[in-house]
Scaffold this active site. Structure first.
Site, PDB file in Angstrom:
ATOM      1  N   LYS A  35       0.837  -1.202   0.000  1.00  0.00           N
ATOM      2  CA  LYS A  35       0.000   0.000   0.000  1.00  0.00           C
ATOM      3  C   LYS A  35       0.875   1.256   0.000  1.00  0.00           C
ATOM      4  O   LYS A  35       0.582   2.238  -0.668  1.00  0.00           O
ATOM      5  CB  LYS A  35      -0.938  -0.016   1.218  1.00  0.00           C
ATOM      6  CG  LYS A  35      -2.006  -1.114   1.117  1.00  0.00           C
ATOM      7  CD  LYS A  35      -2.761  -1.328   2.416  1.00  0.00           C
ATOM      8  CE  LYS A  35      -3.698  -2.536   2.314  1.00  0.00           C
ATOM      9  NZ  LYS A  35      -4.341  -2.905   3.580  1.00  0.00           N
ATOM     10  N   GLN A  90      -5.480  -1.175   9.832  1.00  0.00           N
ATOM     11  CA  GLN A  90      -5.132  -2.488   9.286  1.00  0.00           C
ATOM     12  C   GLN A  90      -5.734  -3.596  10.148  1.00  0.00           C
ATOM     13  O   GLN A  90      -5.515  -3.624  11.363  1.00  0.00           O
ATOM     14  CB  GLN A  90      -3.598  -2.613   9.215  1.00  0.00           C
ATOM     15  CG  GLN A  90      -3.114  -3.843   8.505  1.00  0.00           C
ATOM     16  CD  GLN A  90      -3.436  -3.864   7.004  1.00  0.00           C
ATOM     17  OE1 GLN A  90      -3.290  -2.877   6.301  1.00  0.00           O
ATOM     18  NE2 GLN A  90      -3.902  -5.003   6.526  1.00  0.00           N
ATOM     19  N   ASP A 125     -11.289   2.345   3.012  1.00  0.00           N
ATOM     20  CA  ASP A 125     -11.429   0.888   2.908  1.00  0.00           C
ATOM     21  C   ASP A 125     -12.872   0.508   2.562  1.00  0.00           C
ATOM     22  O   ASP A 125     -13.156  -0.624   2.186  1.00  0.00           O
ATOM     23  CB  ASP A 125     -11.061   0.243   4.260  1.00  0.00           C
ATOM     24  CG  ASP A 125      -9.933  -0.773   4.122  1.00  0.00           C
ATOM     25  OD1 ASP A 125      -9.595  -1.124   2.977  1.00  0.00           O
ATOM     26  OD2 ASP A 125      -9.404  -1.202   5.163  1.00  0.00           O
TER      27      ASP A 125
END
Ligand code: NAD
Length: 283
Positions: A53, A97, A120
């Site tokens: 990422k 995360q 997300d």
């Protein structure tokens, strides 16, 4: 028939170069897109995903920050950190995360992220907006799958799309996006009886179960489009999907490989969402 390969790596490269141009333009207008990833603990798989990422963000010109905390961080402190980034205008996207340590409630954490910074696409507000066809941040893996289908000219309208897996982050949303594009959608899961009889009906088969070789050549309709989301390690420690690729490519018309299929697109859609979030802050 031997299937054509859908190269997620190639499509991701093209999308990233387009995003880099948009970011350059945004910077000229005084907006520097920023993404913060919050990591609790040091799970090696998480660190490896974050590396990808970071690489994509930096390649595109997004300001990237990793905020890492020890495993012992309390839920209360994590929620406070999220709040501070909700208020911080330098960061347009916030990603926590997953997985989180067991003492932290994942749902409370996801709900704490401002829906406007939820790149997300896991916040219930974004999931609800997706379900009702409104503009929102789409979760990255389903969005990446739809982008690959679009670029490859696969129109889901009228087709039978079968999704294997019903997780909140992949299976359920990708089925909804296929439905929005007018596919007839069937969901299969661990309690589905006679899986093969259903997957064999699929014109578009999306497999997100996390089980190596779950789908073999015999489970696929000739000419189907096969999207393999799975990320597993085989007995030699090699990365593989949920589909037995060598067999499946002899039956399908289009197929994604693992690695180099859905994975690079997932990361690219995170960057896409971050750029979209930054665009919204333009005056
Ligand atoms: P999950 O474990 O949350 O869900 C798995 C789903 O598969 C469940 O709904 C379960 O019912 C179903 N399932 C399990 N065994 C089955 C079986 N034998 N038959 C039919 N259905 C079965 O997983 P997830 O988070 O949705 O991820 C699925 C896979 O995709 C994993 O391998 C994960 O690593 C991978 N993944 C890849 C990416 C990417 O970017 N490439 C992103 C997310 C997830």
């Amino acid at each position: 028939m031997t299937a054509s390969i859908i190269s997620g790596t190639e499509i991701a490269k093209q999308t990233r170069s387009q995003l880099a141009k948009e970011v350059a333009q945004l910077r000229e207008e005084g907006v520097a897109p920023g993404l913060v990833i919050i990591l609790v603990g040091d799970n090696p798989a998480s660190l490896s995903y974050i590396k990808g990422k970071r690489k994509a963000s930096e390649e595109i010109g997004i300001d990237f920050k990793l905020e890492q905390f020890p495993e012992s961080l309390s839920e209360e402190d994590l929620l406070r950190v999220i709040d501070s980034y909700n208020e911080d205008s330098r960061f347009h996207g916030i990603l926590v995360q997953l997985p989180l340590p067991k003492h932290i409630d994942e749902i409370a954490v996801i709900e704490k992220i401002s829906p406007e910074k939820d790149v997300d696409g896991f916040h219930p507000v974004n999931l609800g907006r997706m379900l009702t066809g409104q503009k929102c941040f789409l979760s990255c893996t389903p969005a990446g799958i739809m982008e690959m289908l679009r670029i490859k000219g696969v129109d889901p309208a009228g087709k039978h799309a079968v999704v294997v897996g019903r997780s909140n982050i992949v299976g359920k949303p990708v089925g909804q996006l296929l439905l929005k594009e007018n596919a007839t959608v069937s969901y299969c899961h661990s309690r589905t009886r006679d899986l093969s009889s259903i997957t064999k009906q699929a014109d578009i088969l999306v497999v997100a179960a996390g089980k190596a070789n779950l789908i073999t050549g015999n489970d696929i309709k000739p000419g189907a489009v096969v999207i393999d989301v799975g990320m597993n390690r085989n007995e030699h420690g090699k990365l593989c999907g949920d589909v037995a690729f060598d067999e499946a490519k002899e039956v399908a018309s289009l197929i994604t490989p693992v690695p180099g299929g859905v994975g690079p697109m997932t990361i690219t859609m995170l960057a896409y969402n971050t750029v979209e979030a930054a665009k919204k802050t333009r005056s």
